[in-house]
Design a protein around this motif. Sequence first.
Motif, short mmCIF file in Angstrom:
data_model
loop_
_atom_site.label_atom_id
_atom_site.label_comp_id
_atom_site.label_asym_id
_atom_site.label_seq_id
_atom_site.Cartn_x
_atom_site.Cartn_y
_atom_site.Cartn_z
N SER A 32 54.50 23.36 75.76
CA SER A 32 54.42 23.58 77.22
C SER A 32 54.79 25.02 77.57
O SER A 32 54.15 25.65 78.43
CB SER A 32 55.33 22.62 77.96
OG SER A 32 54.95 21.28 77.71
N MET B 24 51.97 27.36 76.42
CA MET B 24 50.88 27.26 77.37
C MET B 24 51.20 28.04 78.65
O MET B 24 50.35 28.75 79.19
CB MET B 24 50.62 25.78 77.70
CG MET B 24 49.39 25.54 78.53
SD MET B 24 49.03 23.79 78.73
CE MET B 24 50.57 23.13 79.33
N SER B 25 52.43 27.95 79.12
CA SER B 25 52.85 28.71 80.30
C SER B 25 52.76 30.21 80.06
O SER B 25 52.37 30.97 80.95
CB SER B 25 54.28 28.34 80.69
OG SER B 25 54.37 26.98 81.01
N ALA C 239 45.46 28.98 76.49
CA ALA C 239 46.24 27.96 77.21
C ALA C 239 45.53 26.61 77.15
O ALA C 239 46.18 25.57 76.96
CB ALA C 239 46.45 28.38 78.67
N ILE C 240 44.22 26.61 77.28
CA ILE C 240 43.46 25.36 77.20
C ILE C 240 43.58 24.76 75.80
O ILE C 240 43.76 23.55 75.64
CB ILE C 240 41.98 25.58 77.60
CG1 ILE C 240 41.90 25.87 79.10
CG2 ILE C 240 41.11 24.39 77.22
CD1 ILE C 240 40.55 26.40 79.55
N ALA D 120 46.89 23.19 75.56
CA ALA D 120 46.90 21.95 76.35
C ALA D 120 46.22 20.81 75.59
O ALA D 120 46.70 19.67 75.61
CB ALA D 120 46.22 22.18 77.70
N LEU E 201 48.63 19.71 72.86
CA LEU E 201 49.74 18.96 73.45
C LEU E 201 49.29 17.57 73.88
O LEU E 201 50.00 16.58 73.65
CB LEU E 201 50.33 19.72 74.64
CG LEU E 201 51.48 19.07 75.39
CD1 LEU E 201 52.66 18.78 74.47
CD2 LEU E 201 51.91 19.97 76.55
N THR E 202 48.11 17.48 74.46
CA THR E 202 47.57 16.18 74.87
C THR E 202 47.37 15.28 73.65
O THR E 202 47.70 14.09 73.69
CB THR E 202 46.24 16.37 75.64
OG1 THR E 202 46.50 17.18 76.78
CG2 THR E 202 45.65 15.04 76.06
#
Length: 170
Positions: free
Chosen positions: A42, A45-46, A144-145, A148, A151-152
């Motif tokens: 997270s 990604m930030s 970032a995608i 994500a 992470l998903t």
Amino acid sequence: SDAQASVIFGSYAALVLALAVLGGVVADRWLGRHEPMVLGASIIMSGHLCLALETVLAGLGALNQSAQFQVFCLGLSLIAVGTGLLKPNVLNLLGALYRRDDPLRERGFYAYYIGVNIGAFAAPIVCGYLGTHYGWGWGFAAAAIGMALGLTTLLLGRRWVQPVNTIVHA
């Protein structure tokens, strides 16, 4: 200048390595196996979103050069901190999925390294292409995608993957 860029990159790389040691200690003592990976991903990604936003805002003239550099450094710092939490704990979590004598353990690590190498090959191509053809904000947004999506996958897949020490045998 090239000298300033070298200092910034060297500082960033050193921070990533140093924070990995600290991230491992934090995970071992307080956070456990899973939480540092979710938190680290997270934060990474930030950081990428921060770099994308910095590029967009600078392009719009909404940031002066000093603020632009500060947001850039914030983005790099977030990526370094997130990597410090994520990187040392990935292998810890993966190792916990197998008994030490499990013949599949080696295949699990092999599959992990193949995935890392595919990502290491594809990411600079995708992000570099987007950055050079559409602007670096798009390259950072793509990173970032990608984070994500990873992470998903981790969050949705964890119910099927249990560490061996938490599996109850009948």
